[in-house]
Design an enzyme around this catalytic site. Structure first.
Site, short mmCIF file in Angstrom:
data_model
loop_
_atom_site.label_atom_id
_atom_site.label_comp_id
_atom_site.label_asym_id
_atom_site.label_seq_id
_atom_site.Cartn_x
_atom_site.Cartn_y
_atom_site.Cartn_z
N GLU A 1 0.83 -1.21 0.00
CA GLU A 1 0.00 0.00 0.00
C GLU A 1 0.86 1.26 0.00
O GLU A 1 0.60 2.20 -0.75
CB GLU A 1 -0.92 0.00 1.23
CG GLU A 1 -1.78 1.23 1.43
CD GLU A 1 -2.92 1.38 0.44
OE1 GLU A 1 -3.19 0.42 -0.32
OE2 GLU A 1 -3.56 2.44 0.42
N ILE B 1 5.06 2.83 0.42
CA ILE B 1 6.49 2.75 0.67
C ILE B 1 7.02 4.19 0.60
O ILE B 1 6.66 4.94 -0.31
CB ILE B 1 7.23 1.80 -0.30
CG1 ILE B 1 8.72 1.73 0.03
CG2 ILE B 1 6.98 2.17 -1.74
CD1 ILE B 1 9.45 0.58 -0.67
N GLY C 1 18.68 8.23 -1.23
CA GLY C 1 19.98 7.99 -1.85
C GLY C 1 20.88 7.06 -1.06
O GLY C 1 22.03 6.84 -1.43
N GLY D 1 19.80 3.87 -0.24
CA GLY D 1 19.37 2.48 -0.49
C GLY D 1 18.29 2.01 0.46
O GLY D 1 18.00 0.81 0.53
N GLY E 1 14.96 2.74 0.43
CA GLY E 1 13.77 2.31 -0.31
C GLY E 1 13.96 0.92 -0.89
O GLY E 1 13.07 0.06 -0.82
N ASN F 1 5.20 10.15 -11.30
CA ASN F 1 6.28 9.91 -10.34
C ASN F 1 7.42 9.13 -11.00
O ASN F 1 7.70 7.97 -10.68
CB ASN F 1 5.73 9.18 -9.12
CG ASN F 1 6.70 9.15 -7.95
OD1 ASN F 1 7.83 9.64 -8.06
ND2 ASN F 1 6.27 8.57 -6.85
N TYR G 1 11.38 1.33 -9.65
CA TYR G 1 10.67 0.05 -9.66
C TYR G 1 11.07 -0.79 -10.87
O TYR G 1 11.23 -2.01 -10.76
CB TYR G 1 9.15 0.29 -9.66
CG TYR G 1 8.63 1.01 -8.43
CD1 TYR G 1 9.24 0.85 -7.19
CD2 TYR G 1 7.53 1.86 -8.51
CE1 TYR G 1 8.78 1.52 -6.06
CE2 TYR G 1 7.04 2.52 -7.38
CZ TYR G 1 7.67 2.35 -6.17
OH TYR G 1 7.21 3.01 -5.06
#
Lengths: 161, 161
Positions: free
Chosen positions: A82, A84, A92, A94, A96, A123, A130
């Site tokens: 849902e 992140i 920057g 790492g 995420g 985005n 992704y």
């Protein structure tokens, strides 16, 4: 960097992250969630969601909130991500990627063949990220919603039994 | 017409409907679900999905399969409609509308402010039907998925703890 499962004590920080993500997504006024609701829904015996917290040098840096969905084609549960989010000052590093990897690890551990989520079409930093993580985009599927008065009207009609 | 909650005895018919819907959605070979899996996942103590069956003159006419999702903006569960399907020979009788209304009624009864689902962009009869039911289309949101080998790769990376 630390990634850990959220506890009840994290609920205020989770709500802070939810509001920050909504602001980033240009909907700062969309959040009506409360700490009481998030506590009730995420930390009871049958929680509606699960949450991971990322910390950098002991400071809250980001989160990932997810739940099970169900694929009728696969005939088994999947995981739906849902939210992140990484705080701007911690990007920057790492974080995420580490959050997404940990959610993927939960999916694999639970036998879920799919991890799915949504991204806003403007985005581009997230879309590029992704794609680099191996994601595919299911652009032939449109998202549909009934809510508010329309949901009440739809629900109110008497059904033949 | 009758709309009722599915029971364990409906699982073979549910799988038949799932396969028929996949064929309609031009993915006839996508279904790997089994009766055993659907039985396990939908009819245990904490089911991953719920299902409504529609019958016309005692014959299986259609189904709707759904589960709870979670809105962090609303701070409460919603309902996600994974599948809705009416057999071709029973279309035009209002069965799809009755199924959607009953799912909306479950949402309202459970206090869920949203009922959400997806539709293929070429499925204009369904899109027109959903619009007539009061649905909105969230076209700025793209659906993203990691599955198969990409999910395994993403999950396999060691995370700093």
């Amino acid at each position: 960097m630390t990634i850990r499962t959220a506890t009840e004590a994290d609920v205020p920080q989770i709500l802070t992250f939810i509001r920050a993500l909504a602001a980033y997504e240009r909907e700062p006024d969309a959040v009506t969630a409360t700490e009481a609701g998030l506590l009730h829904d995420g930390f009871g015996p049958n929680p509606f969601y699960q949450c991971l917290m990322a910390e950098q040098d002991g400071r809250p840096a980001g989160f990932a909130l997810f739940f099970f969905n169900y694929s009728t084609w696969k005939g088994c549960p999947g995981i739906y991500l849902e939210d992140i989010f990484v705080q701007p000052e911690f990007r920057g590093l790492g974080i995420g990627k580490a959050l997404l990897q940990q959610v993927a690890a939960v999916a694999v551990q639970k036998g879920c063949p799919r991890l799915q989520w949504e991204v806003l079409d403007w985005n581009t930093p997230a879309i590029d990220f992704y794609r680099a993580m191996g994601a595919e985009f299911l652009d032939e599927w449109r998202n549909v919603r009934v809510s508010g008065d329309a949901l009440q009207r739809l629900a109110a009609v008497e059904i033949a039994q």
